[in-house]
Design an enzyme around this catalytic site. Structure first.
Site, PDB file in Angstrom:
ATOM      1  N   GLY A 181       0.811  -1.211   0.000  1.00 31.41           N
ATOM      2  CA  GLY A 181       0.000   0.000   0.000  1.00 31.41           C
ATOM      3  C   GLY A 181       0.849   1.267   0.000  1.00 31.41           C
ATOM      4  N   ASN A 182       2.074   1.183   0.526  1.00 31.42           N
ATOM      5  CA  ASN A 182       2.925   2.370   0.615  1.00 31.42           C
ATOM      6  C   ASN A 182       3.453   2.835  -0.741  1.00 31.42           C
ATOM      7  OD1 ASN A 182       4.522  -0.041   0.635  1.00 31.42           O
ATOM      8  ND2 ASN A 182       6.294   1.172   1.209  1.00 31.42           N
ATOM      9  N   LYS A 187       3.339 -12.716   3.134  1.00 32.91           N
ATOM     10  CA  LYS A 187       4.530 -12.388   2.331  1.00 32.91           C
ATOM     11  C   LYS A 187       5.558 -13.513   2.429  1.00 32.91           C
ATOM     12  CE  LYS A 187       4.082  -7.454   3.315  1.00 32.91           C
ATOM     13  NZ  LYS A 187       3.106  -7.162   2.276  1.00 32.91           N
ATOM     14  N   LYS A 246      -2.989 -10.115  -1.684  1.00 35.48           N
ATOM     15  CA  LYS A 246      -2.236  -9.743  -2.885  1.00 35.48           C
ATOM     16  C   LYS A 246      -0.876 -10.437  -2.981  1.00 35.48           C
ATOM     17  CE  LYS A 246       1.124  -6.319  -1.850  1.00 35.48           C
ATOM     18  NZ  LYS A 246       1.294  -6.530  -0.445  1.00 35.48           N
ATOM     19  N   LYS A 249     -11.728 -10.860   6.857  1.00 37.05           N
ATOM     20  CA  LYS A 249     -11.021  -9.654   6.396  1.00 37.05           C
ATOM     21  C   LYS A 249     -11.949  -8.437   6.512  1.00 37.05           C
ATOM     22  CE  LYS A 249      -7.813  -7.647   3.701  1.00 37.05           C
ATOM     23  NZ  LYS A 249      -6.515  -7.367   4.285  1.00 37.05           N
TER      24      LYS A 249
HETATM   25  P1  ADP Z   1       1.858  -4.087   2.521  1.00 32.51           P
HETATM   26  O1  ADP Z   1       0.904  -2.972   2.297  1.00 32.51           O
HETATM   27  O2  ADP Z   1       3.203  -3.823   1.916  1.00 32.51           O
HETATM   28  O3  ADP Z   1       1.318  -5.450   2.198  1.00 32.51           O
HETATM   29  P2  ADP Z   1       1.606  -4.786   5.340  1.00 32.51           P
HETATM   30  O4  ADP Z   1       1.255  -3.739   6.332  1.00 32.51           O
HETATM   31  O5  ADP Z   1       0.566  -5.779   4.957  1.00 32.51           O
HETATM   32  O6  ADP Z   1       2.194  -4.006   4.081  1.00 32.51           O
HETATM   33  O7  ADP Z   1       2.889  -5.607   5.839  1.00 32.51           O
HETATM   34  C1  ADP Z   1       4.066  -4.938   6.223  1.00 32.51           C
HETATM   35  C2  ADP Z   1       4.088  -4.743   7.743  1.00 32.51           C
HETATM   36  O8  ADP Z   1       4.299  -6.002   8.402  1.00 32.51           O
HETATM   37  C3  ADP Z   1       5.200  -3.900   8.274  1.00 32.51           C
HETATM   38  O9  ADP Z   1       4.882  -2.517   8.221  1.00 32.51           O
HETATM   39  C4  ADP Z   1       5.373  -4.405   9.717  1.00 32.51           C
HETATM   40  O10 ADP Z   1       4.762  -3.513  10.619  1.00 32.51           O
HETATM   41  C5  ADP Z   1       4.604  -5.701   9.739  1.00 32.51           C
HETATM   42  N1  ADP Z   1       5.293  -6.845  10.325  1.00 32.51           N
HETATM   43  C6  ADP Z   1       4.695  -7.753  11.138  1.00 32.51           C
HETATM   44  N2  ADP Z   1       5.536  -8.717  11.500  1.00 32.51           N
HETATM   45  C7  ADP Z   1       6.720  -8.428  10.923  1.00 32.51           C
HETATM   46  C8  ADP Z   1       7.997  -9.094  10.930  1.00 32.51           C
HETATM   47  N3  ADP Z   1       8.191 -10.231  11.593  1.00 32.51           N
HETATM   48  N4  ADP Z   1       8.996  -8.546  10.201  1.00 32.51           N
HETATM   49  C9  ADP Z   1       8.799  -7.415   9.520  1.00 32.51           C
HETATM   50  N5  ADP Z   1       7.620  -6.736   9.481  1.00 32.51           N
HETATM   51  C10 ADP Z   1       6.573  -7.238  10.168  1.00 32.51           C
HETATM   52 MG    MG Z   2      -0.430  -6.419   3.141  1.00 32.74          MG
END
Ligand code: ADP
Ligand code: MG
Length: 315
Positions: A11-12, A273, A211, A129
């Protein structure tokens, strides 16, 4: 053999956390995202870009709720398709312009994409969700009755609509995306928001596909050599957010899947991820890494982020 890269943007890429969401903010942010991808293109690699849509689909759903009652509401599948056009356009246009500024001639396309899910997916019996705005208990009960929505209390207070998040089986446009990217050399933006979910008989369903998992399915099916997941943290950490937090440079795919199964990573953010990257590596033997969008090239070339490596083979 030339490289085919699938880059999944968080999203960023369009809207940093905390941004208000003005068009100006989105263009400025997308410009930085596009610029981060340019070094990959400069190398001559083929590039497919996928992206999330959480804030944008939330915006559309809220906007619809604030319309006068006589104006018909559109369904979630249509809202997802709208966000694919919206974000796809911004990314496509930003990537072409960044390439031009860098002296590269690049054409980009964006595709409305559909992702097949199973009607029988267990997710359909436990929607999880949250989408759209917050409602009071009374409103929530009314919406459940009138629209058949599943409403659930949110930890932050109030109630929200929850929809199923079924597993992606395949992306219907995979062949089209592969042809445009590999054969014609276009940068393709697709699988936005995980794709519009459709069932096996191609009926659209009101659900949200993750996604990162949808991007893995696409990367696998188009024979991508590289799968990079670009987000707002430098990589995968153990004990994330605690004093013992430790960023990982490498994580073997088999171990990664075990950690996901043990619930070490949150299911709504880092979990999918790590799972997506690990499955890609285990099933294709390709290169996968997770890292920050600003460091896209370094993540792609193994100089930053967390690489998900092939399983450790015992000697
Ligand atoms: P995106 O929009 O890129 O999918 P998300 O918010 O879904 O982003 O996922 C990224 C977030 O996951 C990071 O901002 C972080 O706060 C969180 N996060 C949770 N657990 C972890 C971890 N073990 N290592 C790194 N980031 C983590
Ligand atoms: Mg995400």
């Amino acid at each position: 053999l030339s490289k085919l890269v699938v880059a999944a943007l968080g999203g960023n890429a369009i809207l940093p956390k905390g941004a208000r969401g003005t068009p100006g903010e989105q263009w400025a942010t997308a410009r930085r995202a596009a610029e981060a991808l340019i070094p990959i293109l400069r190398e001559g690699a083929r590039l497919v870009v996928t992206h999330g849509n959480g804030p944008q689909v939330g915006y559309l759903l809220e906007a619809m709720e604030s319309l006068p009652p006589e104006v018909p509401r559109q369904t979630l599948d249509l809202a997802v398709a709208m966000t694919q056009g919206w974000i796809g356009f911004i990314l496509q246009h930003s990537i072409e312009r960044a390439a031009r500024r860098a002296g590269l001639s690049v054409e980009a396309a964006s595709l409305v994409s559909r992702t097949v899910v199973k009607r029988g997916d267990p997710a359909f019996s436990s929607p999880s969700k949250p989408v759209g705005r917050f409602y009071s208990r009374r409103e929530a009960e009314e919406l459940a009755r009138e629209r058949g929505w599943t409403m659930a209390p949110d930890p932050r207070g109030g109630y929200r609509r929850v929809v199923p998040s079924p597993r992606p089986l395949r992306v219907l446009e995979a062949r089209l995306i592969a042809g445009l990217a590999r054969d014609l050399g276009l940068v393709v933006v697709g699988v936005g928001g995980g794709g519009v979910p459709v069932d096996e008989s191609l009926d659209p369903v009101e659900a949200v596909v993750d996604k990162d998992l949808a991007s893995y399915v696409l990367a696998r099916d188009i024979g991508a050599t590289h799968f990079i997941i670009l987000t707002d943290v430098p990589g995968v950490a153990l004990d994330y957010g605690t004093p013992r937090q430790k960023w990982l440079r490498e994580l073997p795919a088999d171990e990664a899947l075990r950690l996901v199964e043990d619930g070490v990573f949150p299911p709504g953010s880092m979990g999918p991820k790590v799972e997506a990257a690990a499955r890609f590596v285990l099933e294709t033997g390709g290169y996968a890494a997770i890292g920050s969008l600003e460091e896209a090239y370094e993540v792609y070339s193994g100089r930053a982020g967390t690489r998900i490596t092939p399983p450790n083979t015992t000697p």
